[in-house]
Structure formats: structure tokens, C-alpha cells
Design an enzyme around this catalytic site. Structure first.
Site, short mmCIF file in Angstrom:
data_model
loop_
_atom_site.label_atom_id
_atom_site.label_comp_id
_atom_site.label_asym_id
_atom_site.label_seq_id
_atom_site.Cartn_x
_atom_site.Cartn_y
_atom_site.Cartn_z
N THR A 109 -13.91 -8.72 8.51
CA THR A 109 -14.62 -9.12 9.73
C THR A 109 -14.28 -8.22 10.91
OG1 THR A 109 -12.94 -10.75 10.41
CG2 THR A 109 -14.73 -11.54 8.98
N LEU A 149 -17.68 -9.79 14.36
CA LEU A 149 -18.68 -10.75 13.88
C LEU A 149 -18.08 -11.59 12.74
CD1 LEU A 149 -21.84 -8.45 13.95
CD2 LEU A 149 -21.28 -10.32 15.52
N HIS A 150 -16.98 -12.28 13.06
CA HIS A 150 -16.25 -13.01 12.02
C HIS A 150 -17.16 -13.97 11.24
CE1 HIS A 150 -12.40 -11.64 13.59
NE2 HIS A 150 -12.67 -12.14 14.78
N ASP A 151 -17.68 -14.98 11.93
CA ASP A 151 -18.36 -16.08 11.25
C ASP A 151 -19.73 -15.70 10.69
OD1 ASP A 151 -16.08 -17.39 11.93
OD2 ASP A 151 -16.99 -18.69 13.44
#
Length: 318
Positions: A198, A245-247
Site C-alpha cells: 500500500t 491508497l491503503h484501503d
């Protein structure tokens, strides 16, 4: 192609809002519900944020369910100051998004997981991007769902890089390492989308300006929300030159597994001492067939292109 039944399990802060947008904008996904969790905000605010974001995106048909309010080893939850700094006290960058007139569902998040698992079986994808408390509680209540859920793609953990709360632990896993360990060792078809990948998928003000240039309510709101996030990252992670943009990457991998390369590795989460929350290989299951996969590399350019194309089209319409 049949759409994939998807449930998001979110502690709706800024990157969770982006995950909702990516799921709504993806033609492969049939978003059948959102579960609320605690983490970036308390559980009730998480649910209300999800309703607001869904309404903003023209997706008011997606139900939102209230999840567990704290970890399995605590009796309450307080938002960490760093979470409020990164996501804002309201969880969405202090941006005023209109309150939803819709109510949170009366069915609990835990029961919704169980019902959906029995109804959709292998067609169901569960994407948790907060603590794993809700899923662990559902497995405890009905262990049979482990063999029924098609796959779990979670945002959390770190295998090849340090954690972001301690050297050992990533934030979502750190919130409830005991529940996370139950999930990782349950035998689910599980893919970990951790900090390893991520942190390689970044958004900058160049992209948020493209949303502003659309001159729509959703485009302006998301540009404001993400610019708050980028500003917070300039303080907490100045070397990244953007926000991670982890999620949304977890949603992307759930729909397109080939966005990442993975290592088949049965994993545990450490639940004691200074390594609390560490995600690592399970020495007792190394020679057993792997049900867990750890993401190692990501095609960041391809994902960012998909992300911007899909979200810009969605924002243009709202």
C-alpha cells in the site's frame, strides 16, 4: 461476467471513503453492504460517515451495519491522537458532507456477515480495512462460515517492512491483535494487502486537482478530503510525497488479484510483548497447504490508472 458480491468492513476515515468510492465505481463489484468498525473514528461515526459517502456517490441503496465498538481485549475504544491528525476529528478531513437521512440497519454487522456467508457462499468477498474484530466475532459465533466465504482480502499487516504504529505492528492489526490472529489462523482463503504494497500506491495533489476540475459536488468533496490527508502525510511521512491508497488497494486486489504478487504463507499475529500485532509466518503450519497469501509487490501504475479512471467517472456523474 457476474458481479462479485462484496462486503466492506470499514473504520471510515479518508482512505476507507476512497475504498467505498472504488467499490461503487467498479463494474465487477456488487457492493451488498458496509460494516462499521472503530479505529480512525468511533464505530457510530464510522457508520454515519459511510452513509454520507454512499449518498454523495449516488449509492444510497447500499445498507450500513453497526459493528463491534472495541477490541475483544478491551472494554472501550478511544481514537488515537495520530488518527485524528491524519483523518480529522470527523474522520473525513473535517469536510462537511451532508448528513444522510438513512438509518443504520437494525441487524448487527456480525449477523450480516453470517447471513451473507450462508446466502452467497463462494461468491462472497469480504474486504476488511479496519480492525478484524467483526469478522473474528462472526467466526466465533458461527465457525461454519470459514468454509463458506469465498475470500477475504484485508488491508492490514506488514511482512517485509516495519509497522506504522510500532516497528512490529500495522495500525489495523494493532487495534485488535487477538481477533486478527483468530482470523489469520482460521483457514479462510485470505490475502493480506499490507504496508508492503500500500505504501507504493500514492496519490498527489495532481490527482485531486483533476477531481476539482470536474466541478461536481463529489469531485470537490473528495478533493478537499484527500488534500487534508496529503497535508497530514507531509508531516507524518514527508518522504512519501503523497498519500498512500491503503484501503482502496485492498478493494482493487479483491477484484483483480493479479494487481499484486503474493507469497503463500500460513500466518499468525503475535499477541504478546513488544511484538504485539506482528504479522509473520506460522512456524507450526509452514509445511501445511497455505490458505493465507501475503502481498509482496504491486503494479502501482496500473492500479493508479484504474483508480483515477473509475473515480473520476463516478465523480463526474455526482
Amino acid at each position: 461476467m457476474a458481479k462479485q458480491k462484496m462486503i466492506l468492513d470499514l473504520d471510515t476515515g479518508i482512505d476507507d471513503a476512497l475504498a467505498i468510492a472504488y467499490a461503487v465505481a467498479s463494474p465487477e463489484a456488487d457492493l451488498i453492504g458496509i460494516l462499521s468498525s472503530y479505529g480512525n473514528v468511533v464505530v457510530e461515526r464510522s457508520a454515519k460517515n459511510s452513509l454520507r459517502i454512499l449518498d454523495l456517490l449516488g449509492a444510497s441503496d447500499v445498507p450500513v451495519f453497526l459493528g463491534e465498538s472495541h477490541s475483544v481485549v478491551t472494554d472501550h475504544f478511544d481514537v488515537m491522537p495520530i488518527s485524528a491528525q491524519i483523518h480529522g476529528k470527523n474522520g473525513i478531513g473535517e469536510v462537511a458532507v451532508a448528513e444522510s437521512s438513512r438509518a443504520i440497519e437494525s441487524e448487527s454487522a456480525v449477523d450480516f456477515i453470517i447471513d451473507a456467508a450462508h446466502k452467497y457462499k463462494q461468491d462472497l468477498i469480504l474486504v476488511p480495512t479496519g480492525p478484524l474484530t467483526n469478522l473474528a466475532a462472526a467466526i466465533r459465533k458461527d465457525p461454519s462460515i470459514v468454509k463458506e466465504i469465498g475470500k477475504v482480502v484485508l488491508m492490514g499487516g506488514a511482512l517485509t517492512v516495519p509497522g506504522n504504529v510500532t516497528d512490529a505492528a500495522e495500525a489495523n492489526i494493532n487495534q485488535d491483535a487477538v481477533s486478527a490472529n483468530e482470523v489469520f489462523t482460521a483457514g479462510l482463503n485470505l490475502t493480506m494487502v499490507g504496508l508492503d504494497v500500500t505504501l507504493r500506491t500514492l496519490l498527489t495533489r495532481k490527482e485531486t486537482q483533476q477531481w476539482r476540475d470536474l466541478h461536481t459536488k463529489a469531485g470537490d468533496a473528495f478533493a478537499d478530503i484527500v488534500d487534508f490527508y496529503i497535508k497530514a502525510y507531509e508531516i507524518t511521512s514527508p518522504g512519501l510525497n503523497g498519500c498512500a491508497l491503503h484501503d482502496p488497494l485492498a478493494v482493487g486486489v479483491a477484484l483483480m488479484p493479479d494487481l499484486v504478487t503474493t507469497l503463500p504463507l500460513n500466518m499468525i499475529v503475535e499477541t504478546e510483548g513488544t511484538t504485539w500485532g506482528r504479522t509473520t509466518g506460522d512456524a507450526n503450519r509452514l509445511n501445511e497447504p497455505s490458505t493465507d497469501q501475503a502481498s509482496l509487490t504491486v503494479d502501482a501504475d496500473r492500479f493508479l490508472n484504474l483508480f483515477m479512471t473509475r473515480l473520476s467517472k463516478l465523480f463526474e456523474e455526482n
